[in-house]
Design an enzyme around this catalytic site. Structure first.
Site, PDB file in Angstrom:
ATOM      1  N   CYS A  31       0.810  -0.990   0.330  1.00  0.00           N
ATOM      2  CA  CYS A  31       0.077  -0.026  -0.156  1.00  0.00           C
ATOM      3  C   CYS A  31       0.976   1.612   0.150  1.00  0.00           C
ATOM      4  O   CYS A  31       0.411   2.655  -0.671  1.00  0.00           O
ATOM      5  CB  CYS A  31      -0.893  -0.352   0.890  1.00  0.00           C
ATOM      6  SG  CYS A  31      -1.944  -1.252   0.870  1.00  0.00           S
TER       7      CYS A  31
ATOM      8  N   HIS B 241      -4.221   7.259   1.220  1.00  0.00           N
ATOM      9  CA  HIS B 241      -4.298   6.242   0.943  1.00  0.00           C
ATOM     10  C   HIS B 241      -5.606   4.783   0.903  1.00  0.00           C
ATOM     11  O   HIS B 241      -6.018   4.967   2.510  1.00  0.00           O
ATOM     12  CB  HIS B 241      -2.684   4.957   1.069  1.00  0.00           C
ATOM     13  CG  HIS B 241      -3.057   3.221   1.117  1.00  0.00           C
ATOM     14  ND1 HIS B 241      -3.958   3.418  -0.079  1.00  0.00           N
ATOM     15  CD2 HIS B 241      -3.849   1.763   1.943  1.00  0.00           C
ATOM     16  CE1 HIS B 241      -4.144   1.707  -0.196  1.00  0.00           C
ATOM     17  NE2 HIS B 241      -4.556   1.423   1.378  1.00  0.00           N
TER      18      HIS B 241
ATOM     19  N   ASN C 177      -9.896  -1.129  -1.679  1.00  0.00           N
ATOM     20  CA  ASN C 177      -8.264  -0.939  -1.224  1.00  0.00           C
ATOM     21  C   ASN C 177      -7.622  -1.522  -2.801  1.00  0.00           C
ATOM     22  O   ASN C 177      -8.255  -2.635  -2.881  1.00  0.00           O
ATOM     23  CB  ASN C 177      -8.000  -1.926   0.275  1.00  0.00           C
ATOM     24  CG  ASN C 177      -7.058  -1.413   0.651  1.00  0.00           C
ATOM     25  OD1 ASN C 177      -6.268  -0.649  -0.526  1.00  0.00           O
ATOM     26  ND2 ASN C 177      -6.642  -1.080   1.775  1.00  0.00           N
TER      27      ASN C 177
HETATM   28  N1  COA Z   1     -18.813  -9.726   7.138  1.00  0.00           N
HETATM   29  C1  COA Z   1     -19.710 -10.281   8.001  1.00  0.00           C
HETATM   30  N2  COA Z   1     -18.808 -10.447   9.048  1.00  0.00           N
HETATM   31  C2  COA Z   1     -17.772 -10.268   9.700  1.00  0.00           C
HETATM   32  C3  COA Z   1     -16.720 -10.435   8.395  1.00  0.00           C
HETATM   33  C4  COA Z   1     -17.385 -10.099   6.973  1.00  0.00           C
HETATM   34  N3  COA Z   1     -17.011  -9.543   5.469  1.00  0.00           N
HETATM   35  N4  COA Z   1     -15.019 -10.473   8.211  1.00  0.00           N
HETATM   36  C5  COA Z   1     -15.483 -10.522   9.882  1.00  0.00           C
HETATM   37  N5  COA Z   1     -16.797 -10.943  10.019  1.00  0.00           N
HETATM   38  C6  COA Z   1     -16.849 -11.009  11.464  1.00  0.00           C
HETATM   39  C7  COA Z   1     -16.221 -11.184  12.382  1.00  0.00           C
HETATM   40  O1  COA Z   1     -16.062 -13.300  12.632  1.00  0.00           O
HETATM   41  C8  COA Z   1     -16.191 -11.492  14.129  1.00  0.00           C
HETATM   42  O2  COA Z   1     -17.215 -11.747  14.110  1.00  0.00           O
HETATM   43  P1  COA Z   1     -17.612 -11.928  15.675  1.00  0.00           P
HETATM   44  O3  COA Z   1     -17.345 -11.008  16.368  1.00  0.00           O
HETATM   45  O4  COA Z   1     -18.493 -13.019  15.866  1.00  0.00           O
HETATM   46  O5  COA Z   1     -16.370 -12.910  16.563  1.00  0.00           O
HETATM   47  C9  COA Z   1     -16.546  -9.854  13.985  1.00  0.00           C
HETATM   48  O6  COA Z   1     -17.332  -9.620  12.445  1.00  0.00           O
HETATM   49  C10 COA Z   1     -15.810  -8.780  13.997  1.00  0.00           C
HETATM   50  O7  COA Z   1     -14.636  -9.750  12.931  1.00  0.00           O
HETATM   51  P2  COA Z   1     -12.898  -8.323  13.196  1.00  0.00           P
HETATM   52  O8  COA Z   1     -11.841  -8.841  12.500  1.00  0.00           O
HETATM   53  O9  COA Z   1     -12.566  -8.079  14.620  1.00  0.00           O
HETATM   54  O10 COA Z   1     -13.680  -6.573  12.315  1.00  0.00           O
HETATM   55  P3  COA Z   1     -13.128  -5.564  12.698  1.00  0.00           P
HETATM   56  O11 COA Z   1     -14.015  -4.224  13.413  1.00  0.00           O
HETATM   57  O12 COA Z   1     -11.925  -5.394  13.067  1.00  0.00           O
HETATM   58  O13 COA Z   1     -12.680  -5.247  11.094  1.00  0.00           O
HETATM   59  C11 COA Z   1     -11.877  -4.913   9.329  1.00  0.00           C
HETATM   60  C12 COA Z   1     -12.528  -6.017  10.294  1.00  0.00           C
HETATM   61  C13 COA Z   1     -11.171  -6.007   8.104  1.00  0.00           C
HETATM   62  C14 COA Z   1     -12.213  -4.256   8.779  1.00  0.00           C
HETATM   63  C15 COA Z   1     -10.340  -4.236  10.113  1.00  0.00           C
HETATM   64  O14 COA Z   1     -10.068  -5.059  10.624  1.00  0.00           O
HETATM   65  C16 COA Z   1     -10.170  -3.384   9.113  1.00  0.00           C
HETATM   66  O15 COA Z   1     -10.060  -2.237   8.955  1.00  0.00           O
HETATM   67  N6  COA Z   1      -8.665  -3.391   9.561  1.00  0.00           N
HETATM   68  C17 COA Z   1      -7.539  -2.497   8.920  1.00  0.00           C
HETATM   69  C18 COA Z   1      -7.146  -3.224   7.561  1.00  0.00           C
HETATM   70  C19 COA Z   1      -6.663  -2.065   6.354  1.00  0.00           C
HETATM   71  O16 COA Z   1      -7.210  -1.459   6.249  1.00  0.00           O
HETATM   72  N7  COA Z   1      -5.935  -3.007   5.536  1.00  0.00           N
HETATM   73  C20 COA Z   1      -5.733  -2.669   4.819  1.00  0.00           C
HETATM   74  C21 COA Z   1      -4.444  -2.273   4.939  1.00  0.00           C
HETATM   75  S1  COA Z   1      -3.013  -1.089   3.920  1.00  0.00           S
END
Ligand code: COA
Length: 350
Positions: A132, A277, A307
């Site tokens: 990224c 980004h 992204n």
């Molecule tokens: N749809 C529905 N539910 C989902 C899911 C999806 N696509 N992906 C995960 N979940 C569920 C998980 O299983 C979890 O369920 P549980 O509470 O029953 O265990 C719940 O949603 C929360 O999961 P979690 O991984 O803690 O979610 P989060 O709030 O951290 O959001 C991201 C996940 C990936 C959106 C978030 O962590 C994020 O944006 N991170 C930064 C990623 C990023 O910017 N990456 C690019 C790098 S440059």
């Protein structure tokens, strides 16, 4: 005579030393196929509501080899647009830098493939694999080449086909919903007017495995290299510790933007356009509020494209500039964070 030669030389040195790189043209290309959150929820256990709330994304584009051909072919489209808007031809370009973590081949990288597509002369080509942050790293390298006087016009590309690296099964749902495909191209040119004021690059390799694709690297054990194990393709898909990435990203984005502002004796209120980004709309909104910037001074298009890793900044920059949202004399700030972890910023006087 000696004095005259000295004056001429020191004038040339001064001129060379004061050389800036300016972005004189931008272009972008995205695949035709639109994949909405509802489309994804038909194949994954997810929903439009979950994706929109956590990431801001509504749809993304997925590459189709039957339509777009290859990453290099898609990059050619973006490059042609950038060259036309810059008023240059491919023969004016001295060097190509291509940032991608999803190139057409494991090697060689996509820079030479784009050079071939554009039928360029035997100019040098460089590939950058900083995910990224790849476009910011590429911009910085190009800026140094121009500042030293080595090259006058450089094509800087960020391009990805992330849809081939994501796990489109329930196991991969937290990453699969985030990424998309596309290419953005910037033409950098030597100028005596201000352009890129500074770039700042950082990395913290101890977090390498928090966001990575393991294969086809050389890290497989002897057992993993056995023919029957080669068929295990899970290592070819993106692994991301989303929470960890989020926590580091919000801190590093702000830090590296402030580093750029401080070095140039500027403050956040001087920024006319911030293009972060496009990792996640929640991350962008968080940085915007920390810097106290109004909505019109921040550009986001993650809603449409997801992204797109190294492509996200040049696509956004190309759109913002094309829509007249960046004007001559504006202070533009670019910042990125991603796998590595790596992060960086660029401050540009447009
Ligand atoms: N749809 C529905 N539910 C989902 C899911 C999806 N696509 N992906 C995960 N979940 C569920 C998980 O299983 C979890 O369920 P549980 O509470 O029953 O265990 C719940 O949603 C929360 O999961 P979690 O991984 O803690 O979610 P989060 O709030 O951290 O959001 C991201 C996940 C990936 C959106 C978030 O962590 C994020 O944006 N991170 C930064 C990623 C990023 O910017 N990456 C690019 C790098 S440059």
């Amino acid at each position: 005579m000696k004095t005259l030669i000295f004056i001429i030389q020191s004038d040339a040195l001064k001129k060379n030393f004061m050389q800036y790189s300016k972005i004189i043209g931008l272009g972008h290309a995205v695949p035709q196929t639109i994949v909405t959150n509802d489309d994804l929820s038909k194949i994954l256990d997810t929903s439009d509501e979950w994706i929109t709330e956590r990431t801001g994304i509504k749809e993304r584009r997925f590459f189709d080899p039957e339509i777009e051909g290859s990453l290099a072919k898609m990059a050619k489209k973006a490059a042609d647009m950038a060259l036309e808007r810059a008023g240059k031809t491919k023969d004016d370009i001295d060097f190509v830098i291509f940032a991608s973590i999803t190139p057409d081949y494991f090697f060689p990288g996509s820079s030479v493939l784009l050079q071939r597509e554009l039928e360029m002369d035997t100019i040098g080509c460089l590939d950058i694999r900083n995910a990224c942050s790849g476009f910011i790293y590429s911009l910085s390298v190009a800026d140094q080449f121009i500042k030293t006087g080595m090259y006058k016009n450089i094509m800087v590309v960020g391009g990805e086909i992330q849809s081939t690296a994501i796990d489109l099964t329930d196991r991969g749902r937290s990453t699969a919903v985030i990424f998309g495909d596309g290419v953005g191209v910037a033409i950098l040119s030597a100028s005596e007017e201000q352009g890129i004021l500074s770039t700042h690059l950082h990395a913290e390799g101890k977090y390498a495995e928090e966001l990575y694709v393991k294969d086809p690297g050389s890290s497989r054990t002897k057992e993993e290299r056995q023919p029957e194990q080669i068929l295990d393709t899970s290592g070819f898909k993106v692994y991301m510790n989303g929470n960890m990435v989020f926590k580091h990203a919000v801190v590093r984005f702000q830090e590296v933007i402030e580093e750029a502002l401080n070095q140039n004796n500027l403050s956040a209120s001087d920024i006319d356009m911030l293009i972060p980004h496009q990792a996640n709309l929640r991350i962008s909104k968080f940085i915007q509020s920390k810097l106290g910037l109004p909505d019109e001074n921040v550009f986001n298009n993650i809603q449409k494209y997801g992204n797109t890793t190294a492509a996200s900044i040049p696509i956004a920059l190309s759109e913002a500039w094309g829509e007249g949202k960046i004007k001559e004399g504006d202070l533009v700030c670019l910042a990125a964070f991603g796998s590595g972890f790596t992060w960086g910023s660029a401050l540009i006087r447009w």
